[in-house]
Design a protein around this motif. Structure first.
Motif, mmCIF file in Angstrom:
data_model
loop_
_atom_site.group_PDB
_atom_site.id
_atom_site.type_symbol
_atom_site.label_atom_id
_atom_site.label_comp_id
_atom_site.label_asym_id
_atom_site.label_seq_id
_atom_site.Cartn_x
_atom_site.Cartn_y
_atom_site.Cartn_z
ATOM 1 N N THR A 162 2.025 36.233 -12.691
ATOM 2 C CA THR A 162 1.405 36.508 -13.995
ATOM 3 C C THR A 162 1.520 37.991 -14.410
ATOM 4 O O THR A 162 0.829 38.417 -15.337
ATOM 5 N N THR A 163 2.409 38.719 -13.772
ATOM 6 C CA THR A 163 2.606 40.123 -14.158
ATOM 7 C C THR A 163 2.903 40.218 -15.658
ATOM 8 O O THR A 163 3.767 39.512 -16.171
ATOM 9 N N GLY A 164 2.162 41.079 -16.345
ATOM 10 C CA GLY A 164 2.417 41.329 -17.769
ATOM 11 C C GLY A 164 1.794 40.330 -18.718
ATOM 12 O O GLY A 164 1.929 40.479 -19.930
ATOM 13 N N ILE A 165 1.112 39.309 -18.208
ATOM 14 C CA ILE A 165 0.523 38.326 -19.135
ATOM 15 C C ILE A 165 -0.985 38.149 -18.943
ATOM 16 O O ILE A 165 -1.573 37.255 -19.541
ATOM 17 N N THR A 166 -1.590 38.998 -18.125
ATOM 18 C CA THR A 166 -3.034 38.811 -17.890
ATOM 19 C C THR A 166 -3.862 39.619 -18.893
ATOM 20 O O THR A 166 -3.356 40.539 -19.537
ATOM 21 N N ALA A 167 -5.132 39.259 -18.982
ATOM 22 C CA ALA A 167 -6.006 39.880 -19.983
ATOM 23 C C ALA A 167 -6.585 41.208 -19.507
ATOM 24 O O ALA A 167 -7.082 41.976 -20.317
ATOM 25 N N THR A 168 -6.552 41.461 -18.209
ATOM 26 C CA THR A 168 -7.117 42.741 -17.731
ATOM 27 C C THR A 168 -6.074 43.508 -16.921
ATOM 28 O O THR A 168 -5.117 42.942 -16.449
#
Ligand code: FAD
Length: 414
Positions: free
Chosen positions: A408-414
């Motif tokens: 999920t690198t680059g797509i998380t909210a924090t």
């Protein structure tokens, strides 16, 4: 768990579907009378991992600068006193290095590829019909120079696992014989055979029906007016029809998510980028495209959708205005007549504009926030139909405390 999903666009409804599959009790709230009635209504319908390039690239600053002075049809930026827009543009410019562009493109591609896989699972589970077309997507180039650049550019996606066929004009008309009238106008093309298309509005409403049958509640015509907090938790959602509560809240409000996130002190750099679409009935089946495509020089997309053709164009920074005038559709109309003369019935066309919820990186924000029971799923930008299914599954896994199936690198909210 009782989960409240804010927004019934394609992102909200796919999220509701994945959460219901996991056994949650889901309520979806939207101000519209049905699902996918805002940006998810009239998009180009392309499921296109083969077009996962980020918009922020080393070429973008020059294009943005020129657009301040030229009334361009593809990109329109005007000098407006909108601090949100300028703050977004600064973040966008910081992402325009070759390194950032490559990293953002890889992050986008990974999500798009996964999302297409999740879409296939959903279609197999639900048998939804949505004018699906699985003949790939053609990326057309009008001259040798742009074609060579396109072939070079495509390598990053090829290295990431996408297949492309490099085609001369004879190859192009083998893939789509309707392009025979484009002889002398198109130099070459890339064909992404695994890309596909379909009507996002039809799909989302059919999926909302499936959700309803599985116990998901939809509160339509309900405007969200505020989000209540109690310490580090969300205690309720205020609407014009009363207060709604749940154990967990998911914000899937597309371009409108920042109105609420800002008040909660959550950084969500989403800005609306307007686009236009014409949808017309097919007049001459022989002349109409069989395979969706993008005219890479004019940045116009065309998509056969059952007995209709949809043409989309333009990226315009104009705040939250969704009005349109006839001149906004000129380039799309010209490209339609230039490539597929006589194919569509313009006298019965419908015209539409929508707001892409863009982040500077081109990747969405998915996952937990500083509030323990608030999750984001927003910012899918110009590829939200493509990314929605995977974004929804990634979010559902996060809520379930499971490791998502992709990095999920680059797509998380924090
Ligand atoms: C011209 C154009 C072409 C495009 N082509 C493609 C393409 O080919 N492929 C692709 O993958 N993507 C494409 N996109 C992008 C895609 O359409 C979007 O990324 C996607 O629709 C975003 O979905 P969403 O659910 O986040 O937002 P939306 O569809 O806008 O949903 C947000 C929902 O929140 C609701 N809402 C907002 N505020 C409130 C409130 N206060 N109270 C209650 N409800 C509220 C709205 O009613 C809406 O239903 C295109 C977009 C445009 C404009």
């Amino acid at each position: 768990m009782r989960i409240v999903v804010l927004g019934a666009g394609v992102v909200g409804v796919t999220t509701a579907y994945q959460l219901a599959k996991d056994g949650h009790e889901v309520t979806v709230i939207d101000r519209q009378p049905l699902a996918a009635n805002e940006t998810s209504f009239g998009n180009a319908g392309m499921i296109a991992p083969g077009h996962s390039y980020t918009w922020a690239s080393p070429k973008a600053p020059g294009i943005l600068f020129r657009s301040l002075f030229q009334r361009d049809q593809a990109l329109r930026l005007s000098l407006r006193a909108d601090p949100q827009m300028w703050s977004w543009c600064l973040k966008f410019l910081r992402n325009c290095t070759a390194e950032r562009a490559a990293a953002n493109t890889r992050n986008k591609l990974r999500l798009c590829q996964y999302s297409q896989k999740v879409l296939h699972e959903t279609v197999a589970e639900t048998a939804i019909e949505y004018d699906r077309n699985t003949r790939g997507i053609l990326f057309l180039y009008r001259d040798a120079q742009s074609f060579e650049a396109g072939v070079k550019h495509m390598k990053i996606l090829e290295d990431g696992g996408q297949t492309f066929h490099v085609l001369d004009f004879a190859g192009i008309i083998q893939v789509d014989p309707a392009l025979k009238s484009a002889r002398g106008k198109i130099h070459g093309a890339l064909h992404g055979p695994t890309d596909e298309s379909g009507d996002c509005h039809k799909f989302t409403n059919a999926l909302a029906d499936t959700c309803l049958q599985r116990g998901v509640k939809f509160q339509y015509e309900t405007t969200i007016t505020g989000i209540e907090t109690a310490g580090d938790r969300i205690s309720g959602v205020q609407t014009d029809k009363g207060r709604v509560t749940g154990d967990t809240v998911v914000m899937a409000l597309g371009s409108y998510a920042p109105f609420f996130s800002r008040k909660l002190g959550i950084d969500l750099p989403v800005y609306p980028v307007k686009g236009y679409a014409i949808t017309m009935p097919v007049k001459d089946l022989d002349a109409a495209p069989r395979v969706p495509g993008i005219d890479e020089n004019f940045l116009v997309a065309y998509t056969p959708m059952g007995d209709r053709i949809r043409m989309t164009a333009t990226a315009e920074f104009t705040g939250y205005d969704t009005t349109h005038k006839p001149a906004d559709f000129n380039t799309a109309k010209e490209v339609a007549e230039n490539l597929f003369p006589g194919a569509g019935d313009f006298s019965r066309a419908s015209y539409w504009a929508g707001l892409r919820p863009m982040t500077p990186e081109g990747t969405p924000r998915i996952g937990p926030t500083r509030y323990r029971n608030l999750y984001l799923n927003a910012g899918q930008g110009h590829m939200g139909w493509t990314m929605s299914h995977g974004s929804a599954r990634v979010l559902a896994d996060m809520i379930a405390g499971k490791k998502p199936a992709i990095d999920t690198t680059g797509i998380t909210a924090t």
